[in-house]
Write a protein that holds these residues in place. Structure first.
Motif, PDB file in Angstrom:
ATOM      1  N   ALA A 110       0.846  -1.208   0.000  1.00 24.60           N
ATOM      2  CA  ALA A 110       0.000   0.000   0.000  1.00 24.60           C
ATOM      3  C   ALA A 110       0.874   1.248   0.000  1.00 24.60           C
ATOM      4  CB  ALA A 110      -0.938   0.000   1.200  1.00 24.60           C
ATOM      5  N   PHE A 111       1.957   1.219   0.757  1.00 24.59           N
ATOM      6  CA  PHE A 111       2.873   2.354   0.830  1.00 24.59           C
ATOM      7  C   PHE A 111       3.567   2.571  -0.522  1.00 24.59           C
ATOM      8  CE2 PHE A 111       6.793   4.529   2.166  1.00 24.59           C
ATOM      9  CZ  PHE A 111       6.241   5.557   2.917  1.00 24.59           C
ATOM     10  N   ALA A 112       4.075   1.495  -1.113  1.00 25.53           N
ATOM     11  CA  ALA A 112       4.749   1.600  -2.420  1.00 25.53           C
ATOM     12  C   ALA A 112       3.765   2.071  -3.495  1.00 25.53           C
ATOM     13  CB  ALA A 112       5.357   0.255  -2.806  1.00 25.53           C
ATOM     14  N   ARG A 113       2.525   1.590  -3.430  1.00 28.31           N
ATOM     15  CA  ARG A 113       1.501   1.996  -4.396  1.00 28.31           C
ATOM     16  C   ARG A 113       1.224   3.500  -4.284  1.00 28.31           C
ATOM     17  NH1 ARG A 113      -1.287  -2.316  -3.907  1.00 28.31           N
ATOM     18  NH2 ARG A 113      -2.372  -1.712  -2.018  1.00 28.31           N
ATOM     19  N   THR A 114       1.159   4.007  -3.055  1.00 32.81           N
ATOM     20  CA  THR A 114       0.925   5.441  -2.843  1.00 32.81           C
ATOM     21  C   THR A 114       2.095   6.260  -3.359  1.00 32.81           C
ATOM     22  OG1 THR A 114      -0.462   4.983  -0.925  1.00 32.81           O
ATOM     23  CG2 THR A 114       0.447   7.204  -1.108  1.00 32.81           C
ATOM     24  N   LEU A 115       3.316   5.822  -3.088  1.00 34.79           N
ATOM     25  CA  LEU A 115       4.494   6.537  -3.592  1.00 34.79           C
ATOM     26  C   LEU A 115       4.482   6.582  -5.123  1.00 34.79           C
ATOM     27  CD1 LEU A 115       7.367   5.234  -1.278  1.00 34.79           C
ATOM     28  CD2 LEU A 115       6.252   7.467  -1.212  1.00 34.79           C
ATOM     29  N   ASN A 116       4.159   5.453  -5.733  1.00 31.03           N
ATOM     30  CA  ASN A 116       4.105   5.374  -7.192  1.00 31.03           C
ATOM     31  C   ASN A 116       3.034   6.317  -7.753  1.00 31.03           C
ATOM     32  OD1 ASN A 116       4.937   4.233  -9.716  1.00 31.03           O
ATOM     33  ND2 ASN A 116       3.099   2.968  -9.681  1.00 31.03           N
ATOM     34  N   LYS A 117       1.869   6.318  -7.141  1.00 34.25           N
ATOM     35  CA  LYS A 117       0.759   7.157  -7.590  1.00 34.25           C
ATOM     36  C   LYS A 117       1.084   8.647  -7.443  1.00 34.25           C
ATOM     37  CE  LYS A 117      -4.175   7.854  -6.800  1.00 34.25           C
ATOM     38  NZ  LYS A 117      -5.341   7.415  -6.015  1.00 34.25           N
ATOM     39  N   LEU A 118       1.644   9.035  -6.296  1.00 38.44           N
ATOM     40  CA  LEU A 118       1.984  10.443  -6.073  1.00 38.44           C
ATOM     41  C   LEU A 118       3.151  10.877  -6.955  1.00 38.44           C
ATOM     42  CD1 LEU A 118       1.507  10.699  -2.213  1.00 38.44           C
ATOM     43  CD2 LEU A 118      -0.002  11.568  -4.008  1.00 38.44           C
ATOM     44  N   ASN A 119       4.071   9.969  -7.222  1.00 34.96           N
ATOM     45  CA  ASN A 119       5.156  10.271  -8.151  1.00 34.96           C
ATOM     46  C   ASN A 119       4.585  10.582  -9.528  1.00 34.96           C
ATOM     47  OD1 ASN A 119       7.978  10.279  -9.173  1.00 34.96           O
ATOM     48  ND2 ASN A 119       7.270   8.461 -10.244  1.00 34.96           N
ATOM     49  N   TYR A 120       3.635   9.764  -9.961  1.00 34.21           N
ATOM     50  CA  TYR A 120       3.005   9.973 -11.267  1.00 34.21           C
ATOM     51  C   TYR A 120       2.217  11.291 -11.294  1.00 34.21           C
ATOM     52  CZ  TYR A 120       0.069   9.345 -15.340  1.00 34.21           C
ATOM     53  OH  TYR A 120      -0.580   9.534 -16.528  1.00 34.21           O
ATOM     54  N   MET A 121       1.500  11.596 -10.217  1.00 33.22           N
ATOM     55  CA  MET A 121       0.669  12.799 -10.164  1.00 33.22           C
ATOM     56  C   MET A 121       1.481  14.088 -10.113  1.00 33.22           C
ATOM     57  SD  MET A 121      -2.342  11.640  -7.507  1.00 33.22           S
ATOM     58  CE  MET A 121      -2.942  13.297  -7.266  1.00 33.22           C
ATOM     59  N   TYR A 122       2.548  14.113  -9.305  1.00 30.32           N
ATOM     60  CA  TYR A 122       3.259  15.358  -9.047  1.00 30.32           C
ATOM     61  C   TYR A 122       4.620  15.484  -9.712  1.00 30.32           C
ATOM     62  CZ  TYR A 122      -0.324  16.182  -5.550  1.00 30.32           C
ATOM     63  OH  TYR A 122      -1.522  16.374  -4.918  1.00 30.32           O
ATOM     64  N   LEU A 123       5.326  14.389  -9.885  1.00 32.54           N
ATOM     65  CA  LEU A 123       6.709  14.482 -10.371  1.00 32.54           C
ATOM     66  C   LEU A 123       6.904  13.922 -11.774  1.00 32.54           C
ATOM     67  CD1 LEU A 123       8.531  13.363  -7.104  1.00 32.54           C
ATOM     68  CD2 LEU A 123       8.172  15.697  -7.909  1.00 32.54           C
ATOM     69  N   LYS A 124       6.234  12.838 -12.068  1.00 35.63           N
ATOM     70  CA  LYS A 124       6.388  12.148 -13.352  1.00 35.63           C
ATOM     71  C   LYS A 124       7.852  11.798 -13.643  1.00 35.63           C
ATOM     72  CE  LYS A 124       2.231  13.998 -15.550  1.00 35.63           C
ATOM     73  NZ  LYS A 124       1.499  14.159 -14.351  1.00 35.63           N
ATOM     74  N   LYS A 125       8.588  11.440 -12.578  1.00 37.83           N
ATOM     75  CA  LYS A 125       9.979  11.034 -12.771  1.00 37.83           C
ATOM     76  C   LYS A 125      10.057   9.516 -12.812  1.00 37.83           C
ATOM     77  CE  LYS A 125      11.884  10.445  -8.202  1.00 37.83           C
ATOM     78  NZ  LYS A 125      13.132  10.469  -7.528  1.00 37.83           N
ATOM     79  N   ASP A 126      11.178   9.008 -13.226  1.00 39.56           N
ATOM     80  CA  ASP A 126      11.377   7.571 -13.311  1.00 39.56           C
ATOM     81  C   ASP A 126      11.740   7.048 -11.922  1.00 39.56           C
ATOM     82  OD1 ASP A 126      11.665   5.012 -14.331  1.00 39.56           O
ATOM     83  OD2 ASP A 126      13.767   5.334 -14.845  1.00 39.56           O
ATOM     84  N   LEU A 127      10.736   6.594 -11.180  1.00 41.99           N
ATOM     85  CA  LEU A 127      10.969   6.031  -9.856  1.00 41.99           C
ATOM     86  C   LEU A 127      11.146   4.526 -10.010  1.00 41.99           C
ATOM     87  CD1 LEU A 127      11.044   6.310  -6.759  1.00 41.99           C
ATOM     88  CD2 LEU A 127       8.549   6.073  -6.778  1.00 41.99           C
ATOM     89  N   LYS A 128      12.294   4.030  -9.590  1.00 35.63           N
ATOM     90  CA  LYS A 128      12.561   2.600  -9.702  1.00 35.63           C
ATOM     91  C   LYS A 128      11.875   1.872  -8.543  1.00 35.63           C
ATOM     92  CE  LYS A 128      17.045   3.363 -11.753  1.00 35.63           C
ATOM     93  NZ  LYS A 128      18.402   3.637 -11.320  1.00 35.63           N
TER      94      LYS A 128
END
Length: 172
Positions: A110-128
């Motif tokens: 759940a934590f990783a999913r939230t990080l991935n979602k917020l990365n997509y929403m706000y940063l759009k960077k390549d998060l490994k």
């Protein structure tokens, strides 16, 4: 229970800082203290923060204290350790690597999913995101939800029913 803790964290710690708490998980750090790993978004300038919060009690009052914090933009990688095993361990790679033990495997996802979602929403960077079953991380997946353990059980039942049907089919 967790929704009450989330509401309390939001009211006592994040709201006064002008932030909105998006996700939190309990992490194992010591036998005596309770710690949470939190993801919040600043309301003024959209900035995603990851923080480690210490929870303690003074008399009957619940208190929270920010122990450490990082920015999502500085997160280079999140490593789930083993994608094929049900374990709560994961690492977050900033300038330094931080190792964590979540309360459960479902909370880790759940934590990783939230990080991935917020990365997509706000940063759009390549998060490994490595050593996670990506089926449970992506938002577009049938199995993505905050129901974690329930969804894993549902998927196992789905596979078991398929195996049962296949075993009942006559062999040519």
């Amino acid at each position: 229970m967790s929704s009450l803790v989330k509401e309390d964290l939001q009211k006592k710690l994040f709201h006064p800082l002008g932030q909105s708490l998006r996700e939190f998980i309990e992490i194992e750090c010591s036998a005596h203290d309770t710690f949470y790993l939190c993801v919040s978004v600043s309301r003024k300038e959209p900035q995603v923060e990851i923080s480690m919060v210490k929870h303690f009690r003074i008399d009957l009052d619940e208190k929270y204290e920010m122990a450490e914090k990082w920015l999502l933009k500085d997160l280079e990688m999140i490593d789930g350790k083993e994608a094929d095993a049900d374990n709560p361990y994961f690492d977050m790679h900033f300038e330094k690597v931080y190792s964590w033990e979540a309360y459960s495997c479902a909370s880790k996802y759940a934590f990783a999913r939230t990080l991935n979602k917020l990365n997509y929403m706000y940063l759009k960077k390549d998060l490994k995101i490595v050593n996670f079953d990506i089926t449970y991380i992506n938002d577009d997946s049938l199995w993505s939800s905050n129901n974690g353990d329930c969804l894993v059980l549902m998927k196992i039942c789905f596979y078991a029913s398929n195996l049962l049907c296949l075993s009942l089919c006559p062999m040519p």
